[in-house]
Design an enzyme around this catalytic site. Sequence first.
Site, PDB file in Angstrom:
ATOM      1  N   GLU A  90       1.164   3.977   1.722  1.00  9.42           N
ATOM      2  CA  GLU A  90       1.839   4.334   3.092  1.00  9.42           C
ATOM      3  C   GLU A  90       2.603   3.383   3.560  1.00  9.42           C
ATOM      4  O   GLU A  90       3.870   4.069   3.874  1.00  9.42           O
ATOM      5  CB  GLU A  90       0.419   4.329   3.983  1.00  9.42           C
TER       6      GLU A  90
ATOM      7  N   CYS B  90      -5.897   2.380   5.527  1.00  8.60           N
ATOM      8  CA  CYS B  90      -6.605   1.137   6.158  1.00  8.60           C
ATOM      9  C   CYS B  90      -6.050   0.601   7.196  1.00  8.60           C
ATOM     10  O   CYS B  90      -4.984   1.483   7.877  1.00  8.60           O
ATOM     11  CB  CYS B  90      -6.254   0.131   4.922  1.00  8.60           C
TER      12      CYS B  90
ATOM     13  N   HIS C  40       0.790  -1.149   0.087  1.00  8.75           N
ATOM     14  CA  HIS C  40       0.090   0.267   0.130  1.00  8.75           C
ATOM     15  C   HIS C  40       0.792   1.238   0.060  1.00  8.75           C
ATOM     16  O   HIS C  40       2.013   1.196   0.347  1.00  8.75           O
ATOM     17  CB  HIS C  40      -1.004  -0.012   1.350  1.00  8.75           C
TER      18      HIS C  40
END
Length: 172
Positions: A71, A99, A69
């Site tokens: 991040e 998330c 992801h």
Amino acid sequence: MISPMETSGAPSGAAVSGDDETWLARAIEVASQNVADGGGPFGAVVVRDGVEVAAAGNRVTRDLDPTAHAEVVAIRAACRALNAFSLAGTTLYASCEPCPLCLSAALWARVDRVVFAADRHDAERAGFDDREFYELLERDRATWPNPVVELRIARAGEPFEAWQAYTARTPY
């Protein structure tokens, strides 16, 4: 103008700097470029003292890695750039609400703040199930679609005993 932190449901006393909007725009730029490059619509930027340390887009499909992801990729790059596993003193800017995986990574990385633009409902409308995972984590594990089972064997504590006995360990 309402700050990103206020719209996200952060405590009203949450600190929001004047640069937050600029860095969020940078995270959105990274996300949009990532879509143009065939990736997912997520971008993240790690900033320390007003300087970009790392920026990344979502690489899940590109790298065939469900943990890649934006991040997480940005946190990994920032740690390499700073030669450290702690990102204390940094802010993580994300184009979308992190998330549970990304939020956990940010907490483990010890970032000082997380600031995001779009939220989990925006992600859901685009076909991403982030909200589903938040809701799943709030439920009893017995109701989860995939079993998470503890099987305590006699040697379960050995790694922690080894860790405690290892005097040259680096706490984290």
